[in-house]
Design a protein around this motif. Structure first.
Motif, PDB file in Angstrom:
ATOM      1  N   UNK A  13       0.019   4.456  -8.257  1.00 13.99           N
ATOM      2  CA  UNK A  13       0.523   3.997  -9.554  1.00 13.99           C
ATOM      3  C   UNK A  13       0.336   2.494  -9.718  1.00 13.99           C
ATOM      4  N   UNK A  14       0.700   1.738  -8.686  1.00 10.27           N
ATOM      5  CA  UNK A  14       0.559   0.277  -8.767  1.00 10.27           C
ATOM      6  C   UNK A  14      -0.903  -0.117  -8.979  1.00 10.27           C
ATOM      7  N   UNK A  15      -1.793   0.512  -8.226  1.00  9.39           N
ATOM      8  CA  UNK A  15      -3.224   0.189  -8.347  1.00  9.39           C
ATOM      9  C   UNK A  15      -3.740   0.552  -9.736  1.00  9.39           C
ATOM     10  N   UNK A  16      -3.266   1.661 -10.282  1.00  3.95           N
ATOM     11  CA  UNK A  16      -3.685   2.063 -11.636  1.00  3.95           C
ATOM     12  C   UNK A  16      -3.173   1.093 -12.694  1.00  3.95           C
ATOM     13  N   UNK A  17      -2.063   0.409 -12.355  1.00  4.44           N
ATOM     14  CA  UNK A  17      -1.531  -0.608 -13.284  1.00  4.44           C
ATOM     15  C   UNK A  17      -2.243  -1.953 -13.120  1.00  4.44           C
ATOM     16  N   UNK A  18      -3.243  -2.003 -12.229  1.00  6.65           N
ATOM     17  CA  UNK A  18      -3.994  -3.257 -12.046  1.00  6.65           C
ATOM     18  C   UNK A  18      -3.353  -4.181 -11.030  1.00  6.65           C
ATOM     19  N   UNK A  19      -2.367  -3.651 -10.272  1.00  7.96           N
ATOM     20  CA  UNK A  19      -1.708  -4.496  -9.271  1.00  7.96           C
ATOM     21  C   UNK A  19      -2.384  -4.363  -7.901  1.00  7.96           C
ATOM     22  N   UNK A  20      -1.964  -5.234  -6.977  1.00 10.59           N
ATOM     23  CA  UNK A  20      -2.549  -5.232  -5.632  1.00 10.59           C
ATOM     24  C   UNK A  20      -1.602  -4.558  -4.634  1.00 10.59           C
ATOM     25  N   UNK A  21      -2.191  -3.885  -3.659  1.00  5.94           N
ATOM     26  CA  UNK A  21      -1.412  -3.189  -2.633  1.00  5.94           C
ATOM     27  C   UNK A  21      -2.036  -3.468  -1.266  1.00  5.94           C
ATOM     28  N   UNK A  22      -1.210  -3.668  -0.253  1.00  2.00           N
ATOM     29  CA  UNK A  22      -1.706  -3.786   1.117  1.00  2.00           C
ATOM     30  C   UNK A  22      -2.005  -2.388   1.644  1.00  2.00           C
ATOM     31  N   UNK A  23      -3.208  -2.184   2.181  1.00  2.00           N
ATOM     32  CA  UNK A  23      -3.575  -0.841   2.666  1.00  2.00           C
ATOM     33  C   UNK A  23      -4.022  -0.890   4.135  1.00  2.00           C
ATOM     34  N   UNK A  24      -3.669   0.168   4.871  1.00  2.00           N
ATOM     35  CA  UNK A  24      -4.121   0.227   6.270  1.00  2.00           C
ATOM     36  C   UNK A  24      -5.544   0.758   6.338  1.00  2.00           C
ATOM     37  N   UNK A  25      -6.342   0.236   7.233  1.00  2.00           N
ATOM     38  CA  UNK A  25      -7.612   0.906   7.552  1.00  2.00           C
ATOM     39  C   UNK A  25      -7.680   0.968   9.081  1.00  2.00           C
ATOM     40  N   UNK A  26      -8.689   1.644   9.588  1.00  2.00           N
ATOM     41  CA  UNK A  26      -8.822   1.729  11.045  1.00  2.00           C
ATOM     42  C   UNK A  26      -9.181   0.375  11.646  1.00  2.00           C
ATOM     43  N   UNK A  27      -9.735  -0.549  10.828  1.00  2.00           N
ATOM     44  CA  UNK A  27     -10.151  -1.850  11.365  1.00  2.00           C
ATOM     45  C   UNK A  27      -9.010  -2.855  11.279  1.00  2.00           C
ATOM     46  N   UNK A  28      -8.697  -3.295  10.043  1.00  2.00           N
ATOM     47  CA  UNK A  28      -7.595  -4.234   9.793  1.00  2.00           C
ATOM     48  C   UNK A  28      -6.976  -3.832   8.453  1.00  2.00           C
ATOM     49  N   UNK A  29      -5.824  -4.408   8.116  1.00  2.00           N
ATOM     50  CA  UNK A  29      -5.228  -4.128   6.804  1.00  2.00           C
ATOM     51  C   UNK A  29      -6.013  -4.848   5.703  1.00  2.00           C
ATOM     52  N   UNK A  30      -6.100  -4.194   4.538  1.00  2.00           N
ATOM     53  CA  UNK A  30      -6.799  -4.784   3.405  1.00  2.00           C
ATOM     54  C   UNK A  30      -5.840  -5.132   2.278  1.00  2.00           C
ATOM     55  N   UNK A  31      -6.273  -6.074   1.438  1.00  3.42           N
ATOM     56  CA  UNK A  31      -5.535  -6.417   0.225  1.00  3.42           C
ATOM     57  C   UNK A  31      -6.323  -5.786  -0.924  1.00  3.42           C
ATOM     58  N   UNK A  32      -5.812  -4.644  -1.428  1.00  2.00           N
ATOM     59  CA  UNK A  32      -6.634  -3.809  -2.297  1.00  2.00           C
ATOM     60  C   UNK A  32      -6.280  -3.923  -3.765  1.00  2.00           C
TER      61      UNK A  32
END
Ligand code: TXA
Ligand code: MG
Length: 320
Positions: A13-32
């Motif tokens: 929902x936040x991403x669909x509103x154009x906001x940013x979310x911290x996401x886990x990946x197998x490498x490092x966390x991303x700012x998505x």
């Protein structure tokens, strides 16, 4: 501070509103953020304090969807994609119009990867747009490998961090492209060079650059702690800094110094396992950076397997 949780629909929902979310990946966390929304992408640059000449990686859920954003996956990069996606591999590919210039800093190639973390993969497959996601740290600092690292540094700027636990690989993805027909590695990372060579044969490694790099992960000083980070033979460094009376902490591969304060020493892998060392590296660098010492003393690891990418990060951390 941001909320930390495992709620994929909240992140969506936040991403669909154009906001940013911290996401886990197998490498490092991303700012998505939504990679197709220039405002969201601009917010990523601002939040990280990242120069706009440093392009972002586009993340999507499957190889089939990559074709929505790139003109082609030329041979033999397609072999790498089939073999290593989802996984810690980023490919530089000719971009389609739909990818905003801001994502690629005006380049005609876009960096793409399909990450393998189950939470983020589920999130990506539920979204109808790809995510632009640099590592979730202020520009030039150490990448985050735990949700709490993201919160510590960017928590006041983003609403939500999706908590996927500790990153399994612990080093950023390996970046690969084609240069004059040759498979070229621009950033050593979580996918070992030998694994790439097994699929495509010999590759060119071009990970050093100066002020206007093709890939700012190539900047000589990057991934840096705030404290001076000194590389050398640990026994010698310990003698030297003890004699000078300068308080130090130690980051070693496996060695312990029993006569010194144990709380000021971190071993990356007691069993000399390079994958474990990679997984622990950035959390260890962060922990050492907050200790009550003036310098961090460290050493290079064996130059094999993930040791090459680890040493790359250690060398860049050591450039002041
Ligand atoms: O593992 C990773 O790759 C993490 C996770 C979150 O996916 N992401 C990551 O992103 O490390 P970032 O932005 O911290 O590093 C991306 C690197 C930068 O050095 C950038 O210059 C390079 O990729 N890059 C992106 N697009 C490029 C392009 N078109 N040509 C050359 N380099 C590019
Ligand atoms: Mg980064």
């Amino acid at each position: 501070m941001a909320t930390i949780g495992k709620d994929i629909s909240k992140a969506k929902t936040l991403l669909e509103q154009g906001k940013l979310v911290g996401i886990p990946t197998e490498t490092v966390y991303g700012l998505a953020g939504n990679a197709l929304d220039s405002d969201a992408v601009a917010m990523i640059f601002a939040t990280k304090n990242r120069p706009d000449f440093d392009p972002l990686i586009l993340h999507t859920s499957a190889m089939e969807r990559v074709h929505d954003f790139v003109k082609e996956i030329p041979f033999p990069l397609n072999l790498l994609a089939s073999k290593f996606w989802p996984g810690p591999l980023t490919l530089l590919l000719p971009k389609k119009e739909i990818v905003p210039d801001l994502v690629t800093s005006g380049l005609d190639t876009v960096a793409v990867r399909v990450p393998s973390h189950p939470l983020t993969n589920e999130l990506l497959s539920e979204l109808d747009f790809p995510l632009a996601a640099p590592s979730a740290n202020p520009f030039g600092y150490i990448s985050p490998t735990k949700a709490i690292h993201v919160n510590d540094q960017l928590g006041d700027k983003i609403a939500y961090i999706l908590d996927g636990g500790d990153c399994e690989v612990g080093l950023e993805s390996t970046i690969v492209g084609l240069e004059e027909g040759e498979v070229t590695v621009y950033r050593l990372g979580g996918l070992d060079l030998n694994a790439i060579r097994e699929v495509v044969g010999e590759v060119k490694v071009m990970t050093h650059s100066s002020s206007n790099p093709k890939s700012p992960g190539m900047l000589k000083s990057h991934y840096s702690p705030t404290k001076p980070f000194i590389l050398g033979k640990l026994e010698d460094l310990v003698l030297e800094y003890s004699a000078k009376g300068i308080p130090f902490a130690i980051l070693s591969f496996h060695q312990k110094f029993p006569s010194l304060d144990r709380s000021k020493q971190i071993q990356l892998s007691q069993t000399k396992d390079l994958n474990e060392a990679a997984k622990n590296l950035f959390a260890a660098m962060r922990a050492l950076d907050t200790m009550d010492v003036s310098v961090i003393l460290s050493e290079l690891l064996p130059e094999e397997g993930l040791g090459r990418a680890i040493n790359d990060r250690l060398r860049r951390a050591a450039v002041q």
